[in-house]
Each structure stands twice: as structure tokens, then as C-alpha cells.
Design a protein around this motif. Structure first.
Motif, PDB file in Angstrom:
ATOM      1  N   THR A 237     -26.443  92.866 -68.469  1.00  0.00           N
ATOM      2  CA  THR A 237     -26.739  93.407 -69.798  1.00  0.00           C
ATOM      3  C   THR A 237     -25.966  94.691 -70.046  1.00  0.00           C
ATOM      4  N   LEU A 238     -25.831  95.524 -69.025  1.00  0.00           N
ATOM      5  CA  LEU A 238     -25.036  96.746 -69.157  1.00  0.00           C
ATOM      6  C   LEU A 238     -23.567  96.413 -69.400  1.00  0.00           C
ATOM      7  N   ILE A 239     -23.063  95.406 -68.707  1.00  0.00           N
ATOM      8  CA  ILE A 239     -21.672  95.000 -68.895  1.00  0.00           C
ATOM      9  C   ILE A 239     -21.468  94.459 -70.314  1.00  0.00           C
ATOM     10  N   ALA A 240     -22.413  93.652 -70.768  1.00  0.00           N
ATOM     11  CA  ALA A 240     -22.325  93.123 -72.136  1.00  0.00           C
ATOM     12  C   ALA A 240     -22.385  94.239 -73.176  1.00  0.00           C
ATOM     13  N   ALA A 241     -23.054  95.343 -72.809  1.00  0.00           N
ATOM     14  CA  ALA A 241     -23.179  96.481 -73.732  1.00  0.00           C
ATOM     15  C   ALA A 241     -21.960  97.398 -73.690  1.00  0.00           C
ATOM     16  N   GLY A 242     -20.965  97.081 -72.846  1.00  0.00           N
ATOM     17  CA  GLY A 242     -19.728  97.827 -72.878  1.00  0.00           C
ATOM     18  C   GLY A 242     -19.385  98.620 -71.628  1.00  0.00           C
ATOM     19  N   VAL A 243     -20.219  98.545 -70.597  1.00  0.00           N
ATOM     20  CA  VAL A 243     -19.892  99.236 -69.351  1.00  0.00           C
ATOM     21  C   VAL A 243     -18.970  98.338 -68.533  1.00  0.00           C
ATOM     22  N   ALA A 244     -17.871  98.899 -68.083  1.00  0.00           N
ATOM     23  CA  ALA A 244     -16.912  98.097 -67.318  1.00  0.00           C
ATOM     24  C   ALA A 244     -17.558  97.585 -66.033  1.00  0.00           C
ATOM     25  N   GLU A 245     -17.217  96.353 -65.689  1.00  0.00           N
ATOM     26  CA  GLU A 245     -17.819  95.714 -64.516  1.00  0.00           C
ATOM     27  C   GLU A 245     -17.619  96.545 -63.250  1.00  0.00           C
ATOM     28  N   ASP A 246     -16.457  97.201 -63.144  1.00  0.00           N
ATOM     29  CA  ASP A 246     -16.181  97.952 -61.924  1.00  0.00           C
ATOM     30  C   ASP A 246     -16.861  99.325 -61.896  1.00  0.00           C
ATOM     31  N   ARG A 247     -17.684  99.608 -62.897  1.00  0.00           N
ATOM     32  CA  ARG A 247     -18.453 100.852 -62.904  1.00  0.00           C
ATOM     33  C   ARG A 247     -19.920 100.633 -62.536  1.00  0.00           C
ATOM     34  N   ILE A 248     -20.250  99.403 -62.149  1.00  0.00           N
ATOM     35  CA  ILE A 248     -21.623  99.099 -61.725  1.00  0.00           C
ATOM     36  C   ILE A 248     -21.573  98.456 -60.344  1.00  0.00           C
ATOM     37  N   GLN A 249     -22.117  99.141 -59.379  1.00  0.00           N
ATOM     38  CA  GLN A 249     -22.206  98.606 -58.020  1.00  0.00           C
ATOM     39  C   GLN A 249     -23.616  98.070 -57.804  1.00  0.00           C
ATOM     40  N   PHE A 250     -23.720  96.818 -57.366  1.00  0.00           N
ATOM     41  CA  PHE A 250     -25.031  96.220 -57.084  1.00  0.00           C
ATOM     42  C   PHE A 250     -25.024  95.727 -55.647  1.00  0.00           C
ATOM     43  N   ASP A 251     -25.848  96.358 -54.812  1.00  0.00           N
ATOM     44  CA  ASP A 251     -25.929  95.983 -53.396  1.00  0.00           C
ATOM     45  C   ASP A 251     -27.238  95.256 -53.112  1.00  0.00           C
ATOM     46  N   TYR A 252     -27.104  94.084 -52.513  1.00  0.00           N
ATOM     47  CA  TYR A 252     -28.259  93.359 -51.982  1.00  0.00           C
ATOM     48  C   TYR A 252     -28.351  93.715 -50.502  1.00  0.00           C
ATOM     49  N   ILE A 253     -29.495  94.223 -50.086  1.00  0.00           N
ATOM     50  CA  ILE A 253     -29.636  94.776 -48.741  1.00  0.00           C
ATOM     51  C   ILE A 253     -30.384  93.783 -47.840  1.00  0.00           C
ATOM     52  N   PRO A 254     -29.683  93.066 -46.960  1.00  0.00           N
ATOM     53  CA  PRO A 254     -30.374  92.148 -46.043  1.00  0.00           C
ATOM     54  C   PRO A 254     -31.392  92.921 -45.203  1.00  0.00           C
ATOM     55  N   GLY A 255     -32.615  92.420 -45.183  1.00  0.00           N
ATOM     56  CA  GLY A 255     -33.672  93.087 -44.432  1.00  0.00           C
ATOM     57  C   GLY A 255     -34.222  94.329 -45.098  1.00  0.00           C
ATOM     58  N   GLY A 256     -33.662  94.709 -46.258  1.00  0.00           N
ATOM     59  CA  GLY A 256     -34.076  95.930 -46.944  1.00  0.00           C
ATOM     60  C   GLY A 256     -35.496  95.832 -47.474  1.00  0.00           C
ATOM     61  N   THR A 257     -36.227  96.932 -47.370  1.00  0.00           N
ATOM     62  CA  THR A 257     -37.619  96.965 -47.801  1.00  0.00           C
ATOM     63  C   THR A 257     -37.806  97.998 -48.915  1.00  0.00           C
ATOM     64  N   HIS A 258     -39.010  98.023 -49.467  1.00  0.00           N
ATOM     65  CA  HIS A 258     -39.357  98.939 -50.556  1.00  0.00           C
ATOM     66  C   HIS A 258     -39.876 100.237 -49.935  1.00  0.00           C
ATOM     67  N   HIS A 259     -38.957 100.944 -49.270  1.00  0.00           N
ATOM     68  CA  HIS A 259     -39.412 102.070 -48.436  1.00  0.00           C
ATOM     69  C   HIS A 259     -38.254 103.030 -48.178  1.00  0.00           C
ATOM     70  N   GLU A 260     -38.612 104.283 -47.915  1.00  0.00           N
ATOM     71  CA  GLU A 260     -37.597 105.304 -47.635  1.00  0.00           C
ATOM     72  C   GLU A 260     -36.731 104.955 -46.424  1.00  0.00           C
ATOM     73  N   SER A 261     -37.246 104.136 -45.517  1.00  0.00           N
ATOM     74  CA  SER A 261     -36.456 103.749 -44.343  1.00  0.00           C
ATOM     75  C   SER A 261     -35.237 102.913 -44.745  1.00  0.00           C
ATOM     76  N   THR A 262     -35.295 102.274 -45.921  1.00  0.00           N
ATOM     77  CA  THR A 262     -34.127 101.595 -46.485  1.00  0.00           C
ATOM     78  C   THR A 262     -33.353 102.530 -47.406  1.00  0.00           C
TER      79      THR A 262
END
Length: 277
Positions: A237-262
Motif C-alpha cells: 500500500t505504501l508503494i502504491a501510494a508513491g514510496v519507492a520499493e527500494d525505500r521499504i525494507q521488510f524482514d521476515y525473522i525465522p524463529g522471531g518472537t514478539h519480544h525484546e529478545s528479537t
């Protein structure tokens, strides 16, 4: 109004042993007129701050209790001070001022959401909280410290609802905040409100965004899958709104949890990304 920032040793005087590294100062009760309350604000100054006249980018963070200090945290701290102190040695260009605002305890979910979730009964104060950041806190910091005040040097980051309110604030106040860090970004609760907001807003093409989601945010696989899809939708949605694709980094974190340890170990990567031009 001139809230005084004191060295942390003069403020944190209870028996708990602090885990603070570097030059961290604390304003015990910063007024928030937009919410008719006050809140503790932490200010980390870079290692080189007192050595010259350099100006620094600024990172605003939520859940300030958890950013620097284990005893005040809700279980775990991010260790942002230790990370930045080490980065200053290895990569001095990564130095930044960090301003961390405590959450409001039982008001946290209200203040970090601009819409009201009727089912769970929270939200609705996010607009006022964002106005405080943009109109009260940022001008105070810019007038009292050697900041680079422009939006492209001003980051706003958090996790969970802190990630959500960070993106909201940057959309609402593009002249103040142009860099967003959203770790474990969630929007399960808002019935699509932030997607609609992005679509209806004039989004700065200079916006730079770091988003992450963990594989194991909860113990519910269906929720985790949807959370991942939600972040991907926000990015599209941000890209469609005009933000260049290379200005948005999206990381999927294997094993990542909802916690400060991640989140803590991810901080340096997100910080590097947001400081790029």
C-alpha cells in the motif's frame, strides 16, 4: 515550559541496579498537554556529543521503559544504549540522539492507536499522542540539543503497537518524521484503518521504512500467517501510494518472537537502514 533533563544517576535512585550505558539523561515528568498528563522521557546522547559541534539525527522511540534499562522494563530491555555505544566505535556515522518516551501503562493501547477497537475497548488517543510528538516534544528536543531537525534526519521507531503508532505519526506529520522503524508491526486490531489512511494521505516519496515480523509472534500459527500478510499489505500500500520499493525494507525473522529478545538484536540493522539517504 522547560522540563529539566538530569543525568540518569540523579533520577533513578531506587535499589534496582541500572543497566544503562553511556550518557543517558532523564526528564522525570515531561508535560503532554494534548493528553493532559505527563510522562518520563529518556534522552541518549552519542559518545562524541560533548567533543565538538556536530549535529546528529534523532530517533524517537516508544515504550521508553524498555529501551535502555532492565529494572524499569516490562521484562526485558532493548539495549539500544549498548548497541549505539558499540556502533560509535565501529561506525561513528551511525551515531544518533535517542529520545524514548515511556508508555502510559494502562493507557498504552489507547495512546498507540488512533482508532477505537470496539471489541477490546481500547484506542482513540493516538492522534493526540502523535500531535505531542510532532508539536511539543520534537520542538523541545531540537531547541535544547544539537539535532539535525529536518524530517530526513528524524526517525520514529517502536515495536508492536509502538510500530503501528510510528507509521501513523510519520503519515500524519511528514514534515517532522521521514524515517519509520516498525518491528513486529501489527494491524490486526484496526479494521483496515491504517491502510485506508495511507491510501487517503499524501505520502512523502522520501519516506524510508523498515518493517519486520517474526515467524513466531504468537503461539497461534493462523495469527502469525495473517500478521505476515498484514505487513506485506502495508508495504504494498505504501508503494502504491508513491514510496519507492527500494525505500521499504521488510524482514521476515525465522524463529522471531514478539519480544525484546528479537527486537534488540534487530535494532542495529534497522538503524543502519533508516540512516541511509
Amino acid at each position: 515550559m522547560n522540563p529539566i533533563a538530569l543525568p540518569w544517576r540523579e533520577v533513578l535512585t531506587d535499589d534496582a541496579i541500572p543497566t544503562i550505558t553511556g550518557d543517558v539523561r532523564v526528564i522525570e515528568a515531561f508535560p503532554i498537554p494534548q493528553l493532559q498528563t505527563e510522562r518520563r522521557v529518556w534522552i541518549y546522547l552519542p559518545r562524541s556529543y560533548n567533543e565538538g559541534t556536530r549535529r546528529y539525527p534523532v530517533l524517537y522511540m516508544h515504550d521508553g521503559q524498555n529501551v535502555f534499562n532492565q529494572p524499569t522494563s516490562w521484562g526485558s530491555e532493548w539495549g539500544v544504549d549498548e548497541t549505539l555505544e558499540q556502533l560509535a566505535v565501529d561506525e561513528p556515522e551511525m551515531e544518533a540522539i535517542v529520545v524514548a518516551i515511556d508508555n502510559g501503562g494502562d493507557q498504552r493501547n489507547n495512546e498507540y492507536n488512533f482508532t477505537i477497537n470496539a471489541e477490546y475497548g481500547f484506542g482513540g488517543k493516538g492522534e493526540a499522542y502523535a500531535a505531542f510528538l510532532a508539536e511539543t516534544l520534537k520542538p523541545h528536543i531540537d531547541s535544547h540539543y544539537r539535532t539535525l531537525p529536518e524530517a530526513e534526519h528524524t526517525m520514529i521507531s517502536g515495536s508492536s503497537f509502538g510500530a503501528y503508532i510510528s507509521l501513523y505519526t510519520a503519515i500524519r506529520y511528514p514534515a517532522q518524521f521521514d524515517r519509520v522503524g516498525g518491528l513486529s508491526f501489527v494491524m490486526w486490531h484496526d479494521n483496515g484503518a491504517i491502510i485506508e489512511l495511507i491510501q487517503q494521505s499524501v505520502i512523502s516519496p522520501a519516506l524510508r521504512v523498515y518493517l519486520s515480523i517474526g515467524e513466531l509472534e504468537t503461539d497461534n500459527p493462523d495469527f502469525n500467517r495473517i500478521a505476515n500478510e498484514h505487513v506485506a499489505l502495508a508495504r504494498r500500500t505504501l508503494i502504491a501510494a508513491g514510496v519507492a520499493e527500494d525505500r521499504i525494507q521488510f524482514d521476515y525473522i525465522p524463529g522471531g518472537t514478539h519480544h525484546e529478545s528479537t527486537w534488540g538484536p534487530l535494532f542495529a540493522k534497522a538503524h543502519r537502514w533508516l540512516l541511509q539517504p
